[in-house]
Design a protein around this motif. Structure first.
Motif, mmCIF file in Angstrom:
data_model
loop_
_atom_site.group_PDB
_atom_site.id
_atom_site.type_symbol
_atom_site.label_atom_id
_atom_site.label_comp_id
_atom_site.label_asym_id
_atom_site.label_seq_id
_atom_site.Cartn_x
_atom_site.Cartn_y
_atom_site.Cartn_z
ATOM 1 N N GLY A 4 0.808 -1.216 0.000
ATOM 2 C CA GLY A 4 0.000 0.000 0.000
ATOM 3 C C GLY A 4 0.838 1.260 0.000
ATOM 4 O O GLY A 4 0.511 2.241 -0.677
ATOM 5 N N GLN A 5 1.936 1.246 0.745
ATOM 6 C CA GLN A 5 2.823 2.407 0.770
ATOM 7 C C GLN A 5 3.507 2.620 -0.571
ATOM 8 O O GLN A 5 3.640 3.759 -1.034
ATOM 9 C CB GLN A 5 3.857 2.236 1.885
ATOM 10 N N ARG A 6 3.922 1.524 -1.211
ATOM 11 C CA ARG A 6 4.547 1.659 -2.529
ATOM 12 C C ARG A 6 3.555 2.224 -3.531
ATOM 13 O O ARG A 6 3.905 3.103 -4.342
ATOM 14 C CB ARG A 6 5.071 0.296 -3.005
ATOM 15 N N PHE A 7 2.327 1.751 -3.499
ATOM 16 C CA PHE A 7 1.297 2.244 -4.420
ATOM 17 C C PHE A 7 1.032 3.723 -4.155
ATOM 18 O O PHE A 7 0.910 4.531 -5.089
ATOM 19 C CB PHE A 7 0.015 1.424 -4.257
ATOM 20 N N ALA A 8 0.945 4.094 -2.877
ATOM 21 C CA ALA A 8 0.665 5.480 -2.513
ATOM 22 C C ALA A 8 1.755 6.414 -3.007
ATOM 23 O O ALA A 8 1.474 7.540 -3.454
ATOM 24 C CB ALA A 8 0.517 5.607 -0.999
ATOM 25 N N GLN A 9 3.004 5.982 -2.956
ATOM 26 C CA GLN A 9 4.101 6.825 -3.404
ATOM 27 C C GLN A 9 4.112 6.973 -4.922
ATOM 28 O O GLN A 9 4.573 7.999 -5.448
ATOM 29 C CB GLN A 9 5.440 6.242 -2.930
ATOM 30 N N ASP A 10 3.582 5.990 -5.626
ATOM 31 C CA ASP A 10 3.581 6.029 -7.089
ATOM 32 C C ASP A 10 2.352 6.737 -7.658
ATOM 33 O O ASP A 10 2.427 7.409 -8.681
ATOM 34 C CB ASP A 10 3.659 4.598 -7.637
ATOM 35 N N ALA A 11 1.194 6.589 -7.000
ATOM 36 C CA ALA A 11 -0.049 7.196 -7.477
ATOM 37 C C ALA A 11 -0.069 8.689 -7.163
ATOM 38 O O ALA A 11 0.732 9.194 -6.367
ATOM 39 C CB ALA A 11 -1.244 6.508 -6.821
ATOM 40 N N THR A 12 -0.996 9.405 -7.786
ATOM 41 C CA THR A 12 -1.244 10.810 -7.449
ATOM 42 C C THR A 12 -2.423 10.857 -6.484
ATOM 43 O O THR A 12 -3.539 10.465 -6.830
ATOM 44 C CB THR A 12 -1.572 11.631 -8.704
ATOM 45 N N ILE A 13 -2.168 11.312 -5.263
ATOM 46 C CA ILE A 13 -3.216 11.387 -4.247
ATOM 47 C C ILE A 13 -3.615 12.843 -4.046
ATOM 48 O O ILE A 13 -2.780 13.699 -3.754
ATOM 49 C CB ILE A 13 -2.744 10.774 -2.909
ATOM 50 N N ASP A 51 -0.084 14.041 -2.424
ATOM 51 C CA ASP A 51 0.512 14.944 -3.407
ATOM 52 C C ASP A 51 -0.139 16.315 -3.425
ATOM 53 O O ASP A 51 0.543 17.334 -3.529
ATOM 54 C CB ASP A 51 0.421 14.322 -4.806
ATOM 55 N N VAL A 52 -1.472 16.360 -3.371
ATOM 56 C CA VAL A 52 -2.204 17.625 -3.403
ATOM 57 C C VAL A 52 -3.172 17.652 -2.230
ATOM 58 O O VAL A 52 -4.043 16.781 -2.112
ATOM 59 C CB VAL A 52 -2.985 17.806 -4.720
ATOM 60 N N ARG A 95 -2.228 26.264 -8.276
ATOM 61 C CA ARG A 95 -3.330 27.053 -8.814
ATOM 62 C C ARG A 95 -4.021 26.373 -9.991
ATOM 63 O O ARG A 95 -5.134 26.738 -10.349
ATOM 64 C CB ARG A 95 -2.830 28.419 -9.274
ATOM 65 N N SER A 96 -3.340 25.382 -10.602
ATOM 66 C CA SER A 96 -3.890 24.709 -11.777
ATOM 67 C C SER A 96 -3.278 23.318 -11.900
ATOM 68 O O SER A 96 -2.082 23.141 -11.595
ATOM 69 C CB SER A 96 -3.573 25.514 -13.041
ATOM 70 N N PRO A 97 -4.040 22.335 -12.364
ATOM 71 C CA PRO A 97 -3.452 21.011 -12.612
ATOM 72 C C PRO A 97 -2.298 21.057 -13.599
ATOM 73 O O PRO A 97 -1.415 20.202 -13.562
ATOM 74 C CB PRO A 97 -4.628 20.198 -13.171
ATOM 75 N N ALA A 98 -2.310 22.073 -14.476
ATOM 76 C CA ALA A 98 -1.230 22.195 -15.464
ATOM 77 C C ALA A 98 0.126 22.423 -14.807
ATOM 78 O O ALA A 98 1.168 22.155 -15.403
ATOM 79 C CB ALA A 98 -1.541 23.338 -16.427
ATOM 80 N N ILE A 360 -9.672 7.013 -8.085
ATOM 81 C CA ILE A 360 -10.266 7.429 -6.816
ATOM 82 C C ILE A 360 -9.310 8.313 -6.030
ATOM 83 O O ILE A 360 -9.711 9.319 -5.437
ATOM 84 C CB ILE A 360 -10.670 6.183 -5.983
ATOM 85 N N LEU A 361 -8.046 7.946 -6.015
ATOM 86 C CA LEU A 361 -7.064 8.670 -5.203
ATOM 87 C C LEU A 361 -6.830 10.096 -5.686
ATOM 88 O O LEU A 361 -6.486 10.972 -4.873
ATOM 89 C CB LEU A 361 -5.735 7.920 -5.184
ATOM 90 N N GLY A 362 -7.008 10.374 -6.973
ATOM 91 C CA GLY A 362 -6.745 11.741 -7.404
ATOM 92 C C GLY A 362 -6.976 12.048 -8.864
ATOM 93 O O GLY A 362 -7.240 13.198 -9.225
ATOM 94 N N ASP A 363 -6.870 11.036 -9.721
ATOM 95 C CA ASP A 363 -6.982 11.315 -11.153
ATOM 96 C C ASP A 363 -8.338 11.897 -11.521
ATOM 97 O O ASP A 363 -8.434 12.774 -12.393
ATOM 98 C CB ASP A 363 -6.728 10.035 -11.960
ATOM 99 N N ASN A 364 -9.406 11.423 -10.871
ATOM 100 C CA ASN A 364 -10.744 11.928 -11.209
ATOM 101 C C ASN A 364 -10.885 13.409 -10.868
ATOM 102 O O ASN A 364 -11.424 14.201 -11.653
ATOM 103 C CB ASN A 364 -11.822 11.131 -10.465
ATOM 104 N N LEU A 365 -10.405 13.796 -9.702
ATOM 105 C CA LEU A 365 -10.524 15.191 -9.296
ATOM 106 C C LEU A 365 -9.731 16.086 -10.230
ATOM 107 O O LEU A 365 -10.220 17.154 -10.656
ATOM 108 C CB LEU A 365 -10.058 15.351 -7.846
ATOM 109 N N LEU A 366 -8.536 15.673 -10.598
ATOM 110 C CA LEU A 366 -7.734 16.493 -11.509
ATOM 111 C C LEU A 366 -8.418 16.632 -12.862
ATOM 112 O O LEU A 366 -8.371 17.700 -13.488
ATOM 113 C CB LEU A 366 -6.342 15.882 -11.662
ATOM 114 N N ARG A 367 -9.077 15.567 -13.327
ATOM 115 C CA ARG A 367 -9.811 15.639 -14.600
ATOM 116 C C ARG A 367 -10.936 16.669 -14.517
ATOM 117 O O ARG A 367 -11.111 17.502 -15.417
ATOM 118 C CB ARG A 367 -10.406 14.268 -14.943
#
Length: 379
Positions: A4-13, A51-52, A95-98, A360-367
């Motif tokens: 879980g820790q390895r996944f968390a470090q690799d994913a965008t949360i 991450d954010v 200020r922006s996902p960009a 779920i961790l972050g990609d949806n919100l950034l989209r």
């Protein structure tokens, strides 16, 4: 390091609701170093892979009535900026996902975005939206625990506007124009419907549970409204606090806001009579002593996410913890920003794919954030 820790470090949360700023105004701390008795600080954020972190710029209905909400909001933003200035190698304002990749600095920084909880600091002046946007505010929860100039609250018994106010409709329009995400957490059902009908851009629920698990608790979204948020391209950010994922704790929360509204009315009357008043901190301390946090398992949050994915699809679910905003009333295994790996391991045990977990961790919100920005550019 666990899986879980390895996944968390690799994913965008991306966590859309952390109440550190209001906590800092009550009890200052340097959150760039290990800080006991809080749920967000830099060392634990990096341990958990965060991450954010959306810093919640919260103002109360009492501050709204007193005319101090705008000042409080700016002061909280100052506190976030000071935290970044003190540790520029550890924090940066997003200020922006960009700007994510440029500012993230290979995972060494935790990026701080700003979400305003309660639209009270806007007052009745639409121009303040542009001012707060310039300072970095990227979502606004239109109301909190009482009706305001913009919208009715889910906790209110008055229902002043039967949804959004006429001014609230203009607020939504201006937020769309600026590229500020409209947040429907805390709103009454009618207000959520009005927002969905009015907004040209997708909307979010920054920290909400699902009413399926807490019948009668309007603060959580009904299946109907959650599906409507998803149908508009938005995302429901599942909250961790016991009050939103556990039925008994939800009942306590409803009782708190009823009693707190009564307390605020009584203190306002006492001030008018020139009598001594009790502080909000005293009221909250007495309430918490009389209503200690209930023991809630992490499965209560996992159940919410499971149900949300089945109801809405994997593209419309995220996380908005409410860390530092629920007085420690959190499920076992989800007590600080160090604990996202426990959530990840629970989701994987329940059969969610790597792709779904990353969304779920972050990609949806950034989209959704990108889509709101794009809508603003097109207007």
């Amino acid at each position: 390091m666990s899986a879980g820790q390895r996944f968390a470090q690799d994913a965008t949360i991306v966590d859309t609701h952390i109440d550190a700023p209001s906590l800092l105004l009550r009890n200052w701390a340097d959150l760039g170093v290990d800080t006991p008795k809080v749920e967000f600080d830099y060392p634990r954020a990096r341990q958990g892979g965060l991450d954010v972190a959306f810093m919640s710029i919260y103002t109360s209905p009492g501050e709204d009535r007193a005319g101090s909400a705008t000042q409080t909001a700016h002061t909280q933003i100052d506190a976030v900026e000071a935290m970044i200035g003190r540790h520029p190698e550890r924090f940066a304002l997003l200020r922006s996902p960009a700007d994510f990749e440029r500012l993230h600095a290979r995972g060494q920084r935790v990026l701080l975005a700003l979400g305003m909880e309660n639209g009270a600091p806007i007052g009745d002046d639409l121009a303040r939206l542009a001012q707060f946007h310039a300072r970095g505010v990227r979502y606004i929860t239109l109301a909190h625990s009482e009706d305001n100039r913009i919208s009715d609250s889910s906790y209110s018994r008055k229902r002043t506007w039967q949804g959004l106010s006429p001014f609230g409709e203009k607020v939504v329009d201006e937020m769309n124009r600026l590229g500020i995400m409209v947040d429907v957490s805390h709103l009454s059902d009618d207000a959520v419907r009005d927002v969905l009908a009015r907004s040209k851009a997708p909307v979010i629920a920054s920290h909400s549970g699902l009413r399926h698990f807490t019948p009668g608790f309007e603060r959580n979204l009904s299946d109907e409204l959650a599906k409507a948020v998803a149908a508009k391209g938005g995302v429901v950010q599942i909250v961790f606090g016991n009050a939103f994922v556990d039925p008994a704790s939800a009942a306590d929360t409803q009782a708190y806001f009823v009693d707190n509204a009564k307390f605020e009315r009584e203190q306002a009357a006492a001030r008018e009579r020139g009598e001594a008043v009790r502080s909000q901190a005293d009221f909250d301390a007495a309430w918490e002593k009389a209503h200690p946090p209930r023991k809630v398992p992490i499965d209560a949050v996992l159940n919410q996410i499971d149900y949300a994915v089945k109801l809405l699809g994997a593209d419309h679910v995220g996380i908005g913890s409410d860390f530092d905003g629920v007085s420690g009333a959190l499920p076992d295994g989800l007590t600080s920003v160090a604990d996202y790996p426990n959530l990840i391991e629970g989701l994987k045990r329940r059969g969610h794919s790597d792709d779904t977990v990353r969304k779920i961790l972050g990609d949806n919100l950034l989209r959704v954030w990108r889509a709101v920005e794009a809508q603003a550019v097109r207007r």
